[in-house]
Design an enzyme around this catalytic site. Structure first.
Site, mmCIF file in Angstrom:
data_model
loop_
_atom_site.group_PDB
_atom_site.id
_atom_site.type_symbol
_atom_site.label_atom_id
_atom_site.label_comp_id
_atom_site.label_asym_id
_atom_site.label_seq_id
_atom_site.Cartn_x
_atom_site.Cartn_y
_atom_site.Cartn_z
ATOM 1 N N ASP A 97 -13.547 2.536 6.929
ATOM 2 C CA ASP A 97 -12.553 3.320 6.189
ATOM 3 C C ASP A 97 -13.168 3.909 4.926
ATOM 4 O OD1 ASP A 97 -9.910 4.419 5.780
ATOM 5 O OD2 ASP A 97 -9.836 3.095 4.050
ATOM 6 N N HIS A 152 0.851 -1.196 0.000
ATOM 7 C CA HIS A 152 0.000 0.000 0.000
ATOM 8 C C HIS A 152 0.880 1.237 0.000
ATOM 9 C CE1 HIS A 152 -4.135 1.441 0.451
ATOM 10 N NE2 HIS A 152 -3.583 2.505 1.001
HETATM 11 N N1 URA Z 1 -4.010 5.809 1.670
HETATM 12 C C1 URA Z 1 -5.041 5.358 2.446
HETATM 13 O O1 URA Z 1 -5.574 4.279 2.215
HETATM 14 N N2 URA Z 1 -5.445 6.119 3.455
HETATM 15 C C2 URA Z 1 -4.891 7.319 3.743
HETATM 16 O O2 URA Z 1 -5.313 7.947 4.680
HETATM 17 C C3 URA Z 1 -3.824 7.778 2.947
HETATM 18 C C4 URA Z 1 -3.401 7.000 1.906
#
Ligand code: URA
Length: 440
Positions: free
Chosen positions: A161, A82
């Site tokens: 999220d 990520h």
């Molecule tokens: N990528 C994500 O998934 N979340 C963030 O807050 C910043 C970058």
């Protein structure tokens, strides 16, 4: 639970208890707390931060807001990567099929554009028909069959999220170590990973431009991962200029396809290979860096990675002919070349100016309900340090109309600086693990 009292406590520098974070997240996901109260709370966190205990509680509550991927029956190690967010960062589009072609399961769960940065989901959705909203069961079945799925948060996986990310995008509450950490790690922990590689950006285009803060972010996420059973490694990479040449959703998909065909820009390929090496080592399918690099290069030279991407696109409803014919991607109606206003050395290509201009061109969101135009953006062929002649073509603007072209040319005038001393960050500066920091 009295939400204003919790916001007030956080605003004034106090801490919320684990059960308070849990209730806040559960009630927000269930629609019992409005966006405006959570926006205020997020802004209080941006200013006041979170204690380690609060960060763990928030992250766990976000993971628990949904289901988890059951990846232990896949018969392959499960590893993901990520990025903390950048401009021109299309690494995931290359890396997922490359690493899956080496026998690793990659449940790539990504986000949409955030602030001035682009998002993998928006890029993927520029492929006609591509569906990123797979159910948990569909994702597991695809991982078993192809070793890779490229998905977004769904109502099943990390729904907290999904809501918080969209809210932060439009309330200037992105730039916060605990909020970025909880956002990234909740998604990744819900994937049930054996290992995670983080691409932590530094430089003017990163959410946290300062290297010391980027390091703190890396260490915070590594601790969250390792204390929850997920081996986590980070590389610090440069975001003081866009990565690769293409910036904008469909343009980046096209560049990723070129990369998988062996014709990617050098900086993009270097970052992709470096992160891929870490993924193969964490997965245990390779023991040695040079061998891992060779294995990844072979997925490109043999065409296996491109073939895997074609299968992923087809499995997720997209048109796989894009692999041979990127011309089926959405195209901008207007294109114009930007030429160097003077000769000299390029000293800066500012990613924030470019990212903000893509949003203004319609390629990103200004409010949560905006739909985006995948065809707009830039292709910038110069990097800091390049010597250029007056009137030399440096970039192209892709826009909907003449007004977009004017906006894009103006952004390029501000972003590309010519003259003086070029100073740019090393492309990959550090490797961070639970045990320490290694300069590269
Ligand atoms: N990528 C994500 O998934 N979340 C963030 O807050 C910043 C970058």
């Amino acid at each position: 639970m009295v939400v204003p009292a919790l916001i007030q406590r956080k605003r004034d520098g106090g801490a919320l208890a684990a059960d308070e974070w849990r209730s806040l997240i559960d009630d927000y996901v269930a629609g019992r707390i409005p966006d405006y109260q959570i926006s205020a709370l997020l802004m209080a966190v941006v200013w006041r931060g979170l204690s380690n205990g609060e960060l763990g509680a928030l992250t766990d509550a976000m993971v628990a807001s949904g289901d988890r991927l059951h990846s232990n029956g896949l018969g392959r190690p499960v590893v993901d990567k990520h990025s903390t967010g950048g401009v021109g960062d299309k690494v995931s589009l290359l890396l997922a099929p490359m690493v899956a072609s080496c026998g690793v399961a990659v449940p790539m769960m990504s986000g949409r554009g955030l602030g001035h940065t682009g998002g993998t989901l928006d890029k993927l959705e520029s492929i006609p028909g591509f569906r990123t909203a797979l159910s948990l069961r569909e994702t597991e079945a695809q991982l078993t069959r192809l070793g890779c799925a490229m998905i977004g948060q769904t109502p099943e996986i990390a729904p907290a999220d999904r809501k918080l990310y969209a809210l932060r995008d439009v309330t200037a509450t992105v730039e916060s170590i605990p909020l970025i950490s909880a956002s990234i790690m909740s998604k990744k922990l819900a994937e049930g990973l054996d290992g995670l590689v983080l691409d932590v950006k530094t430089g003017s285009g990163a959410f946290l431009p300062d290297r010391a803060l980027a390091l703190e972010l890396a260490r915070t996420m590594i601790t969250l991962g390792e204390t929850r059973g997920c081996r986590t490694v980070a590389l610090l990479t440069a975001m003081d200029r866009p990565l690769g040449r293409a910036c904008g959703n469909a343009l980046e998909v096209e560049e990723a396809l070129q990369g998988l065909a062996g014709e990617g820009p050098e900086d993009l390929m270097e970052v992709t290979y470096a992160l891929g090496v870490e993924m193969l080592l964490l997965a245990g399918v390779e023991r040695e860096r040079a061998a891992a690099r060779r294995a990844l290069e072979a997925t490109v030279s043999s065409g296996r990675a491109l073939e895997t991407l074609g299968k992923i696109i087809e499995a997720q409803g997209g048109d796989p002919t894009v692999i041979e014919d990127p011309g089926i991607l959405p195209q901008a109606a207007a294109v114009e070349v930007f030429r160097a206003p003077a000769g000299g050395v390029v000293t800066a290509v500012d990613p924030r100016t470019i990212g903000a201009a893509i949003i203004e061109l319609g390629g990103g969101r200004q409010t949560m309900s905006d739909t985006i135009d995948p065809g707009v953006g830039f292709v910038i062929t110069v990097k800091p340090g390049d010597r250029v002649a007056a009137r030399q073509p440096l970039a192209s603007v892709f826009a909907r109309n003449d007004a977009g072209i004017a906006l894009g040319l103006d952004a390029l005038h501000r972003a590309i600086v010519i003259g003086g001393e070029a100073e740019s960050l090393p492309l990959i500066s550090h490797r961070v693990t639970a045990t320490g920091l290694e300069p590269l």
